[in-house]
Write an enzyme that holds these catalytic residues in place. Structure first.
Site, PDB file in Angstrom:
ATOM      1  N   CYS A   1     -46.749   6.346 -50.893  1.00 45.71           N
ATOM      2  CA  CYS A   1     -45.938   4.950 -51.411  1.00 45.71           C
ATOM      3  C   CYS A   1     -44.855   5.508 -52.498  1.00 45.71           C
ATOM      4  CB  CYS A   1     -46.974   4.343 -52.353  1.00 45.71           C
ATOM      5  SG  CYS A   1     -48.404   3.679 -51.557  1.00 45.71           S
TER       6      CYS A   1
ATOM      7  N   LEU B   1     -55.217   3.079 -46.244  1.00 46.06           N
ATOM      8  CA  LEU B   1     -56.634   2.848 -46.460  1.00 46.06           C
ATOM      9  C   LEU B   1     -56.629   1.216 -46.873  1.00 46.06           C
ATOM     10  CD1 LEU B   1     -57.993   5.746 -48.169  1.00 46.06           C
ATOM     11  CD2 LEU B   1     -58.183   5.367 -45.641  1.00 46.06           C
TER      12      LEU B   1
ATOM     13  N   GLU C   1     -53.075  10.092 -51.352  1.00 41.09           N
ATOM     14  CA  GLU C   1     -54.525  10.022 -50.810  1.00 41.09           C
ATOM     15  C   GLU C   1     -55.238  10.877 -51.632  1.00 41.09           C
ATOM     16  OE1 GLU C   1     -54.866   7.762 -48.591  1.00 41.09           O
ATOM     17  OE2 GLU C   1     -52.888   7.403 -47.971  1.00 41.09           O
TER      18      GLU C   1
ATOM     19  N   ASP D   1     -58.733   4.022 -51.836  1.00 44.35           N
ATOM     20  CA  ASP D   1     -58.894   5.163 -52.627  1.00 44.35           C
ATOM     21  C   ASP D   1     -58.458   5.022 -54.152  1.00 44.35           C
ATOM     22  OD1 ASP D   1     -56.309   5.529 -51.518  1.00 44.35           O
ATOM     23  OD2 ASP D   1     -56.442   7.623 -51.720  1.00 44.35           O
TER      24      ASP D   1
ATOM     25  N   SER E   1     -50.345  18.130 -40.859  1.00 45.96           N
ATOM     26  CA  SER E   1     -49.304  19.464 -40.624  1.00 45.96           C
ATOM     27  C   SER E   1     -50.068  20.555 -40.862  1.00 45.96           C
ATOM     28  CB  SER E   1     -48.003  19.196 -41.190  1.00 45.96           C
ATOM     29  OG  SER E   1     -48.209  19.494 -42.604  1.00 45.96           O
TER      30      SER E   1
END
Length: 593
Positions: free
Chosen positions: A2, A56, A80, A101, A364
């Site tokens: 975000c 989520l 996250e 979360d 990644s």
């Protein structure tokens, strides 16, 4: 993943309509980081803003800012928390309003306090809490520095943001004053080292940074809630391999939790191939993405194809062309806000934009080189530093010129000898990284008014540990400098420009701490870079992948440089173009040469 923006207006009890409108406008500059929802709260003199990329619990229950039921604490979160399910269970049978979360972080703060919460969380995050009862705003960043957070006090405002562009949108242009030492640092390192930003008064919150700000006085208290342990712990080879496989498997499993489609960036190198191998344990058919170039020396698609076939992945690839981005330097200016000269930012953006057509989250292999000794420069430094020992009496006498770029074998040999003449360990490591040598920096110092005793390697020196073996000491330096300030910055801005969340399983807390607990001879098993990592996954990966030489994620850049004489390095080209009023003499002297 975000975008955060907020501010405290000091000396007032409540924000006026003009401040709120300016705050909303600045927040919307970060729409690419959070295209799914925008929200803000205003409580007294504090504006707390959030742009959401829903990962989520995409429902409205996960929208932010989040506020406790009693109204005492508000939160905005970027990133996250990978162990949020475990934390949720530990916090008890509280009635939860969402499956996110971020709500776990909010409830965790309310029940545990910031110190205990920070200790317990594992993930990639930048969090901002407004504790209305204590009249405090708290800024918190993850241990590796994966998610960005800028902050500063200018005039009556204390501000923070995920990217500088939000602060640029909020503040009058005259309030943002160039920090000449930061520009000088960029010319040395190709990025602006933390905690600096390119502007005076604006800083980057450091790795594991915890900053408390009084909403009444603006007084701040900054500290680190975690320090990377690096003492060696004896362990057998077999135990090390098993432990590494287990930790990476757990990390990948935790990072596959998502309520939106997810995939894997795949280059065909060791790190991304390991991530795919482990992902394939938990997903029936992983989605993988690779890009390539018409120039064969940059094209990694055949290697990625081989690995994808090995694990039955749903593999997609795309060809990237030089003309895909009309003005690469302008792209870097717009996306990175401050000078940044890593050419792999462009292919990372192209890959992110491509993957975003199919998924919202990608895993990644970033971090594997820093943790497990993957860079050629570690070996180059090791041997140069060792050879320097018998010649230490020549210190100060080897002042050979250097040619950038070298156009002949003789010039390349001369460049190597010039680097060899750097007897200070930090200067040598900078030289091994192909950064400018001290005598090359003289014209930058003069033009920018930098003091002669200014140390251009201060960021290396702050983390160079003489108690560690040579190559592991360099990994320690890179973990605290190159990794957060260049590699992770590159990926964050490039991926978020495409509204894609990128997760990095190599950089979970358990993997980081285990890697730095290993003896150097195990990390470089049999004298090979990534020796232990390759040995641990030797039965999973194709032999061609394990034997493949290290290759960076580069891109053709011959078309970047305008025709004719001019700046010789990419960072010089970027700096002269972006700050001509500060570096006009450098531009002129370079052209004259």
């Amino acid at each position: 993943m975000c975008g955060l923006f907020g501010f405290i207006k000091l000396g007032v009890s409540a924000l006026g309509p003009e401040d709120i409108a300016k705050g909303c406008a600045a927040l919307n500059v970060l729409a690419h980081r959070g295209p799914d929802h925008v929200g803000h709260t205003v409580e007294g003199n504090v504006f707390l803003g959030h742009r959401r990329l829903s990962i989520l619990d995409p429902s409205p229950a996960g929208h932010q800012p989040l506020v406790t039921s009693d109204g005492g604490v508000a939160l905005t979160a970027n990133g996250e928390i990978y162990n949020f399910r475990e934390l949720r269970a530990e916090l008890g049978s509280t009635q939860w309003r969402s499956g996110s979360d971020s709500e776990v972080a909010l409830r965790g703060y309310a029940q545990l306090g910031i110190e205990r919460l920070a200790e317990r969380m594992d993930g990639m995050y930048a969090l901002v809490f407004h504790d209305r009862r204590r009249n405090e705003v708290i800024l918190l960043r993850d241990r590796a520095g994966i998610k960005p957070l800028y902050f500063g006090r200018l005039g009556h405002y204390f501000l923070w943001a995920s990217e500088l562009k939000a602060l640029q949108a909020f503040l009058p242009p005259n309030d943002l004053v160039l920090d000449a030492t930061a520009l000088y640092d960029f010319l040395v390192h190709r990025y602006v080292p933390a905690p600096k930003s390119i502007y005076r008064g604006i800083a980057k919150l450091g790795q594991a940074g915890l900053l408390t700000v009084s909403t009444l006085s603006g007084a701040t208290f900054e500290r680190r809630y975690w320090t990377l342990p690096a003492s060696e712990t004896p362990i057998s080879l077999q135990d090390a391999k098993e432990r590494l496989r287990s930790l990476l498997s757990d990390s990948v499993k935790a990072q596959l939790v998502s309520d939106v489609p997810l995939g894997v960036f795949l280059s065909g190198g060791v790190d991304s191939s390991i991530v795919l191998a482990l992902t394939s344990r938990f997903l029936d058919r992983a989605q993988t993405f690779a890009i390539g170039f018409e120039e064969a020396e940059y094209d990694e698609r055949p290697f990625a194809r081989t690995v994808a076939a090995r694990f039955g992945a749903d593999h997609r690839e795309r060809l990237a062309r030089s003309e895909d981005i009309d003005d690469p330097l302008k792209f870097l200016e717009q996306r990175y806000d401050e000078p940044f000269a890593d050419t792999s930012a462009l292919p990372t953006y192209r890959l992110s934009r491509f993957a975003r057509e199919y998924v919202t989250v990608a895993l990644s292999g970033d971090g594997g080189d820093e943790l497990f000794g993957g860079y050629h420069r570690y070996d180059r430094f090791f041997w140069l530093h060792r050879l320097q020992g018998p010649l230490s009496g020549l210190k100060g006498t080897l002042r050979l010129p250097i040619k950038r770029p070298p156009h002949s074998l003789l010039q390349r040999i001369g460049n190597t000898l010039a680097r060899f003449g750097q007897f200070d360990a930090c200067a040598l490591y900078s030289a091994v990284n192909a950064n400018p040598l001290p005598h090359e920096l003289a014209r930058y110092r003069e033009q920018l008014g930098i003091a002669r005793d200014y140390d251009p390697f201060w960021n290396f020196r702050a983390h160079m540990r003489s108690d560690l073996p040579t190559r592991k000491a360099l990994q320690y330096v890179d973990f605290h400098t190159w990794l957060p300030d260049c590699m992770l910055t590159k990926v964050d801005r490039a991926s978020m420009a495409a509204s894609l969340e990128v997760r990095v399983p190599f950089l979970s807390r358990g993997v980081i701490e285990f890697a730095f607990s290993l003896p150097e001879e195990l990390i470089y098993l049999k004298g090979r870079r990534k020796g232990l990592l390759k040995a641990a996954f030797s039965h999973d990966l194709p032999a061609s992948t394990l034997a493949r030489p290290k290759k960076g994620f580069g891109a053709p850049t011959s078309h970047w440089r305008p025709a004719g004489d001019g700046p010789q390095t990419l960072q010089e080209l970027i700096a002269c173009r972006r700050y001509p009023e500060h570096l006009s003499a450098v531009r002129a002297s370079t052209a004259a040469e």
